[in-house]
Each structure stands twice: as structure tokens, then as C-alpha cells.
Design a protein around this motif. Structure first.
Motif, mmCIF file in Angstrom:
data_model
loop_
_atom_site.group_PDB
_atom_site.id
_atom_site.type_symbol
_atom_site.label_atom_id
_atom_site.label_comp_id
_atom_site.label_asym_id
_atom_site.label_seq_id
_atom_site.Cartn_x
_atom_site.Cartn_y
_atom_site.Cartn_z
ATOM 1 N N THR A 52 14.904 18.506 24.605
ATOM 2 C CA THR A 52 13.564 18.719 25.470
ATOM 3 C C THR A 52 13.745 19.964 26.302
ATOM 4 O O THR A 52 13.012 20.643 26.271
ATOM 5 C CB THR A 52 13.141 17.425 25.848
ATOM 6 O OG1 THR A 52 13.187 16.328 24.666
ATOM 7 C CG2 THR A 52 11.933 17.796 26.542
ATOM 8 N N MET A 53 14.664 19.779 27.198
ATOM 9 C CA MET A 53 14.996 20.734 28.261
ATOM 10 C C MET A 53 15.131 22.147 27.507
ATOM 11 O O MET A 53 14.769 23.207 28.319
ATOM 12 C CB MET A 53 16.007 20.347 29.250
ATOM 13 C CG MET A 53 15.904 19.078 30.099
ATOM 14 S SD MET A 53 17.236 18.648 30.870
ATOM 15 C CE MET A 53 16.969 16.917 31.350
ATOM 16 N N ILE A 54 15.893 22.269 26.411
ATOM 17 C CA ILE A 54 16.087 23.563 25.784
ATOM 18 C C ILE A 54 14.788 24.246 25.452
ATOM 19 O O ILE A 54 14.665 25.234 25.538
ATOM 20 C CB ILE A 54 17.186 23.208 24.568
ATOM 21 C CG1 ILE A 54 18.518 22.965 25.280
ATOM 22 C CG2 ILE A 54 17.159 24.521 23.827
ATOM 23 C CD1 ILE A 54 19.488 22.750 24.166
ATOM 24 N N SER A 55 13.745 23.274 24.672
ATOM 25 C CA SER A 55 12.636 23.676 24.291
ATOM 26 C C SER A 55 11.848 24.102 25.305
ATOM 27 O O SER A 55 10.920 24.966 25.257
ATOM 28 C CB SER A 55 12.101 22.596 23.368
ATOM 29 O OG SER A 55 11.641 21.550 24.368
ATOM 30 N N LEU A 56 11.985 23.656 26.555
ATOM 31 C CA LEU A 56 11.150 23.855 27.720
ATOM 32 C C LEU A 56 11.680 25.028 28.355
ATOM 33 O O LEU A 56 10.918 25.762 29.435
ATOM 34 C CB LEU A 56 10.968 22.936 28.821
ATOM 35 C CG LEU A 56 10.242 21.628 28.403
ATOM 36 C CD1 LEU A 56 10.357 20.355 29.248
ATOM 37 C CD2 LEU A 56 8.663 22.076 28.171
ATOM 38 N N GLY A 57 13.068 25.353 28.150
ATOM 39 C CA GLY A 57 13.620 26.642 28.720
ATOM 40 C C GLY A 57 14.456 26.760 29.977
ATOM 41 O O GLY A 57 14.814 27.439 30.475
#
Length: 266
Positions: A52-57
Motif C-alpha cells: 500500500t505504501m509503495i502504491s502511495l509513493g
């Protein structure tokens, strides 16, 4: 009952997110197993949160090493959060630079965090010496045991001071940490009378610090600037000179923010 359980689960999830972030702040590149261990959660949960954090940058994964690290997104958030304090940082940096050149010692700028009653280090000049106190930007220290904290407290409204002290747990971190409300109030009165705060091995063993408040145009203490000495390098004979210098530089920073001596000299 279901609503209460959902709320508890949501709080737990948020805590896990921050545990993962904090683990990545402490160690720049970690494996999934390392993160799960540091965040005290399962690998499956850590993996889900990281994706999720990867998708949010906010997080990136190195495909070659399969390790995770933070992007600069959090830094960007932090930078934007202090934009409103740009005048303060500008005014403080000028005098901190002078004090650093004059003494070669560690110079720090702290502000009060009203959420947890701590002083947060937002700017610094490292010592020119190898043996010195090292501070970290973003570090949080108790108010009662630091010269920065005392300088931030001493010039506040007496009722405000009392309320803040009532919420303190007086954590002991060094040989001379203040552990009494009465002693702290007496120390704050002395601080205000002489125009600067001081602590000798109250926050860290072997360290002596002096600090002054920085006031805004309304006469409010919006920050504090400190100088930290290892005890073995502090020249007692120069104490009056150092005290006057730091008071003068604190006033200079305050004047840059529109402070008027008519409001009461710092």
C-alpha cells in the motif's frame, strides 16, 4: 459492540503503519522479515502494508536485493509542514551561524510540540570538535530536563506552565534530572530572572547546555536556541560572557521576527 471492535482494529492498523515507517527511518534498507520483526507484526501484514505504501509513493522496493526503503515523499511532507515557520528558521539560522563560528560548539533550535509536551529539534549546527553532543533533527526530548525545554516554558503564562507541568512524568535520563514540580518551578523562575535557561547533566551525562527563547511579534516564545558543551570543555570563567552572547543573539533573532523590547526584554 461491533463498532467498538472495528475502531480498535483501525487503531491497531494505524499503529502498525507507523511501526513500519519508523523501522524504515531507523534502517534505510530492510528485508520484509526485518520489517516484520521491528514492527512486531506478521510478514503477511507487513507485506500488505508495504504494498500500500509503495502504491502511495512512500516506499520503494529494490528488485535486485528485495529490500525496502523510504522515498523522499515523507521528507516532502515534513518540508511542507514547516513552511509556515520559514521566517523563524531564517531568523534563527543567522544567529545560530554566528554562535557556531564564535564557539565551535553544538547549536540547536527547538520548538514546543503541544501534543506530547516535548521539545522538537528543527535546526542545528554541529560542533567543530570530534568530542561533542550529537543531536538529530526531529529528535524529541522532555521539557523538564533540557535547557531548550526550560527556555520554551519559562516565559509562558503561569497557568499554562502549571498545566504543562501537571502532565509531566519527570522521566530521569541523567544524573541531575529534575524530578520535582517544585524544583522545576523554581528553576523556571531563575531562568526568567537571568534571561537564559541552563542544565548541567540533566538531560545527558557529561553535557552542559544553555538556551534562550526566541519571541515573535506578539512576545510569545515560539522557539529556543541552545549551545551544548561537554563538561570538560566548558570554561567556567567564560560563563558570563557566553550567557550575554547567547542572550544578545536570542534577542537579535526575536527582533527579526518583529519582537519589540516594549513587550519585555527576553
Amino acid at each position: 459492540m461491533a463498532h467498538s471492535e472495528d475502531k480498535t482494529e483501525n487503531v491497531a492498523s494505524v499503529m502498525k503503519v507507523f511501526a513500519v515507517l519508523e523501522s524504515l527511518v531507523e534502517d534505510r534498507h530492510l528485508t520484509l522479515a526485518d520489517i516484520a520483526t521491528k514492527a512486531m507484526t506478521s510478514k503477511a501484514t507487513a507485506h500488505r502494508l508495504l504494498n500500500t505504501m509503495i502504491s502511495l509513493g512512500y516506499v520503494q522496493r529494490d528488485e535486485e536485493t528485495d529490500r525496502y526503503g523510504l522515498t523522499l515523499q515523507l521528507f516532502s511532507l515534513g518540508a511542507r509542514s514547516i513552511q509556515g515557520r520559514s521566517d523563524l528558521l531564517w531568523a534563527a539560522d543567522r544567529v545560530m551561524s554566528k554562535l557556531s563560528r564564535m564557539t565551535g560548539e553544538s547549536i540547536n533550535l527547538g520548538i514546543l510540540d503541544n501534543v506530547d509536551e516535548k521539545v522538537v529539534y528543527v535546526h542545528k549546527y554541529d560542533s567543530h570538535y570530534n568530542l561533542s553532543m550529537k543531536s538529530t533533527l526531529g529528535k524529541r526530548n522532555p521539557l523538564h530536563s533540557t535547557s531548550l525545554g526550560k527556555a520554551l516554558l519559562a516565559w509562558r503564562d503561569p497557568k499554562d506552565i502549571e498545566e504543562r507541568i501537571s502532565r509531566m512524568d519527570f522521566e530521569v535520563t541523567a544524573p541531575n534530572t529534575i524530578t520535582s514540580r517544585t524544583v522545576l518551578l523554581s528553576d523556571l523562575a531563575a531562568t526568567r530572572a537571568r534571561g537564559y535557561a541552563e542544565e548541567i547533566e540533566e538531560s545527558e551525562a557529561g553535557v552542559r547546555c544553555m538556551a534562550v527563547p526566541i519571541f515573535d511579534h506578539l512576545g510569545r516564545p515560539v522557539a529556543a536556541m541552545s549551545i551544548a558543551f561537554p563538561l570538560f570543555r566548558f570554561d567556567e570563567a567564560k560563563q558570563p560572557e557566553i550567557a550575554q552572547t547567547i542572550r544578545d543573539l536570542g534577542l537579535e533573532a526575536s527582533l527579526s521576527l518583529g519582537y519589540s523590547p516594549d513587550l519585555g526584554r527576553p
